[in-house]
Structures are given as C-alpha cells and as structure tokens.
Design an enzyme around this catalytic site. Structure first.
Site, PDB file in Angstrom:
ATOM      1  N   ARG A 136      -7.132  23.776   0.073  1.00 15.61           N
ATOM      2  CA  ARG A 136      -6.337  24.968   0.371  1.00 15.61           C
ATOM      3  C   ARG A 136      -6.576  25.403   1.810  1.00 15.61           C
ATOM      4  O   ARG A 136      -7.552  25.039   2.426  1.00 15.61           O
ATOM      5  CB  ARG A 136      -6.697  26.101  -0.593  1.00 15.61           C
ATOM      6  CG  ARG A 136      -6.204  25.814  -2.014  1.00 15.61           C
ATOM      7  CD  ARG A 136      -6.510  26.957  -2.948  1.00 15.61           C
ATOM      8  NE  ARG A 136      -5.898  28.190  -2.490  1.00 15.61           N
ATOM      9  CZ  ARG A 136      -6.578  29.286  -2.167  1.00 15.61           C
ATOM     10  NH1 ARG A 136      -7.883  29.305  -2.265  1.00 15.61           N
ATOM     11  NH2 ARG A 136      -5.948  30.353  -1.769  1.00 15.61           N
ATOM     12  N   LYS A 153     -19.294  25.850  -6.053  1.00 18.95           N
ATOM     13  CA  LYS A 153     -17.963  25.302  -6.356  1.00 18.95           C
ATOM     14  C   LYS A 153     -18.040  23.950  -7.074  1.00 18.95           C
ATOM     15  O   LYS A 153     -18.658  23.013  -6.589  1.00 18.95           O
ATOM     16  CB  LYS A 153     -17.174  25.157  -5.048  1.00 18.95           C
ATOM     17  CG  LYS A 153     -15.751  24.658  -5.255  1.00 18.95           C
ATOM     18  CD  LYS A 153     -14.872  25.046  -4.084  1.00 18.95           C
ATOM     19  CE  LYS A 153     -13.518  24.365  -4.151  1.00 18.95           C
ATOM     20  NZ  LYS A 153     -12.532  24.961  -3.249  1.00 18.95           N
ATOM     21  N   ARG A 155     -14.935  36.200  -1.389  1.00 17.51           N
ATOM     22  CA  ARG A 155     -16.338  35.813  -1.145  1.00 17.51           C
ATOM     23  C   ARG A 155     -17.227  36.914  -1.654  1.00 17.51           C
ATOM     24  O   ARG A 155     -16.888  38.079  -1.550  1.00 17.51           O
ATOM     25  CB  ARG A 155     -16.612  35.657   0.359  1.00 17.51           C
ATOM     26  CG  ARG A 155     -15.832  34.572   0.987  1.00 17.51           C
ATOM     27  CD  ARG A 155     -16.670  33.331   1.075  1.00 17.51           C
ATOM     28  NE  ARG A 155     -15.789  32.214   1.407  1.00 17.51           N
ATOM     29  CZ  ARG A 155     -16.156  30.973   1.411  1.00 17.51           C
ATOM     30  NH1 ARG A 155     -17.378  30.651   1.079  1.00 17.51           N
ATOM     31  NH2 ARG A 155     -15.332  30.019   1.716  1.00 17.51           N
TER      32      ARG A 155
HETATM   33  C1  BTN Z   1      -9.355  23.483  -2.721  1.00 20.34           C
HETATM   34  O1  BTN Z   1     -10.266  23.944  -3.390  1.00 20.34           O
HETATM   35  O2  BTN Z   1      -9.274  23.673  -1.506  1.00 20.34           O
HETATM   36  C2  BTN Z   1      -8.315  22.644  -3.412  1.00 20.34           C
HETATM   37  C3  BTN Z   1      -8.716  21.203  -3.456  1.00 20.34           C
HETATM   38  C4  BTN Z   1      -7.698  20.319  -4.119  1.00 20.34           C
HETATM   39  C5  BTN Z   1      -8.030  18.855  -3.961  1.00 20.34           C
HETATM   40  C6  BTN Z   1      -7.140  17.981  -4.776  1.00 20.34           C
HETATM   41  S1  BTN Z   1      -7.759  16.335  -4.912  1.00 20.34           S
HETATM   42  C7  BTN Z   1      -6.268  15.811  -5.635  1.00 20.34           C
HETATM   43  C8  BTN Z   1      -5.146  16.529  -4.905  1.00 20.34           C
HETATM   44  N1  BTN Z   1      -4.743  15.791  -3.735  1.00 20.34           N
HETATM   45  C9  BTN Z   1      -5.008  16.450  -2.603  1.00 20.34           C
HETATM   46  O3  BTN Z   1      -4.763  16.028  -1.455  1.00 20.34           O
HETATM   47  N2  BTN Z   1      -5.591  17.622  -2.879  1.00 20.34           N
HETATM   48  C10 BTN Z   1      -5.702  17.823  -4.299  1.00 20.34           C
END
Ligand code: BTN
Length: 321
Positions: free
Chosen positions: A120, A185, A319
């Site tokens: 994100r 996390k 946070r």
């Molecule tokens: C976050 O916490 O920032 C979200 C992470 C999401 C990662 C997943 S892995 C599968 C899918 N493909 C990506 O490029 N991102 C999501």
C-alpha cells in the site's frame, strides 16, 4: 520451467550433486551453476559444498497445484475461473488485472516470487522466494467503486477467520487492512480497481502473508513483523492457501449480496486497536484520538478532541502513539 524443476528437486533439503542435477534437467553442470546464481537472486539460500553438491537448508515448501485443486471445495473451484500458480512473476495483482482485461471473470493467481510486488501507499512488498504467501483474486463487482469501501475490511476478516480455523487465534485486524499479532505485522492486503467507477469494476484483491521471513529481511522492514512459522503454524503453504481462498470466496459472495454492515460487529471483535490511542495520517494531515471502531460502510471512527470523527479512504495509516 527449468527453474521450477530445479526447485522441486532441491525442495527436499538434501544434497544433490551438480552432475545429478545436470542429468535430471538435461543441462550442463555450468548451466546448473548459473541456475543456482539465479535462485540466490530470488532470495533462496543455496549451500554448495565441494564434492557433495548443492542443498537448500531446511528445504522448501512449494505450492502444489494438484493438491490445491483437491483441497478447494467443488463450489469454490467452479466459482474460481482461472487458477494459476507460478514460480516468478512481476506482481500477482498485475496478473489478476491483466487477466480480467483479457476477459477472465474470476481467478486466483499465486506466485512464489514477485519481482515487483506492491504494497500500500506506493511501497514495495518484498519477500524472498517461498517465504510468504503471495496471491491475488480477480473478481468483478457490479455495484460501482463507492460500494467497495468496506471490501478491504471484509477481506481482512475472511483471512483472520481462516487463520483462526487452523488454530491461529491471536490474529487481529488493523484498519483498513493489516493483519497483526501483538502489534507486529503478519500480512497485508492491496486492493486495486479498474473499470467503471459507477458500474462494473474489475478488482484485484492482493494478499501477502509472512510464512517464514528470514531475519535479514525482517530487519530491513520499517515496522515489526511476525510470520506464521514463529506463531507455530506447521501445515503446508498449499493447505493454508486453500483455506484462505475458500473463506475469501465465501466472504466475497456475502459482501456482494449484503455489503459490509452485517460483518461490522465481527470486524470490531477482531479490531487490534479498539479503545487504544492512535495517530492517523492522511497525506500531510495527522489526527490523534481513541479508536472506537468502524462504520457500516467501513470508515474508521475516532474519538478526537473535536468529538467523534469518521475517516474514509485507503491511504491512511494507523500507528500506536
Ligand atoms: C501492504 O500491507 O502494504 C499490502 C501488501 C500486499 C502484498 C500483496 S502480495 C500479492 C499481491 N501482489 C502485489 O503486488 N501485492 C499484493
């Protein structure tokens, strides 16, 4: 294909000599060596000992397509149009969006390694080959983008419930869509949309879940992390993926029919920050308050000095103070 064959041989964690590998793959020993370099680039730890060959310490638990197909209930398999497991890809979210552009209705895309995994807020999602579960569901919604506000919360809840079913009951949710254990996390969700803001949206629901993060990677991350192995999960990644996908599909169907409101109380039960002081940043702005919960649409409710306020949108982060 060659890389996959090699990985499947080395997955047992035992030593395999260069000549044995060369024979099995019909390539030269120097080509074997080149593939080993490539594996290391993807984050796989390969030991090489003169006279004995190569091994991956601890072995690898690779995703198995046939087992996944067996484990998914019939109704889920039929609902899931395409099912693709790959060793490496750019991003499974990109795969899911591209597939929908090409007419695929629904699908599951999982990969052992992503070259351009996205998190994100423009972050990267980094994970060495096989150390997390990275997958995306391709899904079409017909109710317009606005109705999807609670979707990421519903997805988080489905994951939390699927993990509880395999005994991981200490997983909490952080608005809008992180999975936490003791504030560390465990995983995250990235939802990306394309299509018509007022009509049919093609949605990639991307999930990244830490399974066995090497210490060296965990140290580079910008927040405390935890993984399923440290939490005592001893099943295979394929079994876990099947459980998560089944729960997710069921949840998506419920969400399509009735939205987030009926899921709200379950989400609040799992809210890791309930009643706690939080800081919320939205672009350059920062708000502080006590986390009260969420609204029927999935907005975050905070008790701030200005009274009760509701925050929307996916670009905020919460946070602990
Ligand atoms: C976050 O916490 O920032 C979200 C992470 C999401 C990662 C997943 S892995 C599968 C899918 N493909 C990506 O490029 N991102 C999501």
């Amino acid at each position: 294909m060659m890389l996959e064959k090699l990985l499947r041989i080395l997955a047992d964690g035992a030593f395999h000599s260069g000549s044995e590998l060369g024979r099995s793959l019909s390539i030269s020993r120097s080509a074997v060596w080149k593939h080993m370099q490539r594996l290391q680039e993807l984050g796989v730890e390969v030991y090489s000992v003169k006279g004995r060959g190569y091994r991956i310490p601890g072995g690898l638990d690779l995703l198995e397509l046939s087992r996944l197909q067996q484990l998914l209930p019939e109704a889920v398999r039929t609902r899931l149009g395409q099912l693709a497991l790959s060793i490496e890809t750019d991003s499974t979210n990109t795969q899911a969006l591209a597939a929908m552009q090409n007419g695929v209705d629904t699908g599951l895309f999982a990969a052992e390694f992503q070259h351009a995994g996205r998190g994100r807020r423009g972050r990267q999602w980094i994970s060495p080959l096989g150390s997390s579960l990275c997958f995306s569901l391709a899904w079409r919604f017909n109710s317009g983008a606005a109705a999807l506000e609670g979707l990421s919360l519903a997805v988080g809840l489905a994951l939390q419930q699927a993990l509880a079913r395999v005994g991981l009951t200490s997983v909490g949710l952080k608005w809008p869509n992180d999975l936490l254990v003791n504030d560390a996390k465990l995983g995250g969700i990235l939802i990306e949309l394309s299509g018509d803001a007022a009509g049919e949206c093609q949605v990639a629901i991307g999930v990244g879940l830490n399974v066995q993060l090497p210490e060296t990677v965990a140290e580079q991350l910008d927040q405390p992390c935890i993984d399923l192995t440290r939490l005592g999960y001893a099943g295979t990644r394929t079994d876990l993926l099947a459980g998560l996908v089944s729960e997710l599909i069921e949840m998506l169907e419920r969400f399509e029919n009735s939205g987030f409101a009926p899921l709200r109380s379950a989400w609040e039960e799992a809210n890791a920050f309930r009643g706690r002081e939080v800081a919320l940043s939205s672009g350059p702005r920062r708000y502080e308050g006590v986390c009260l919960g969420v609204t029927d649409q999935g907005g975050l409710r905070l008790q701030t000095s200005a009274g009760q306020e509701v925050f929307h949108g996916g670009e905020m982060s919460v946070r602990l103070q």
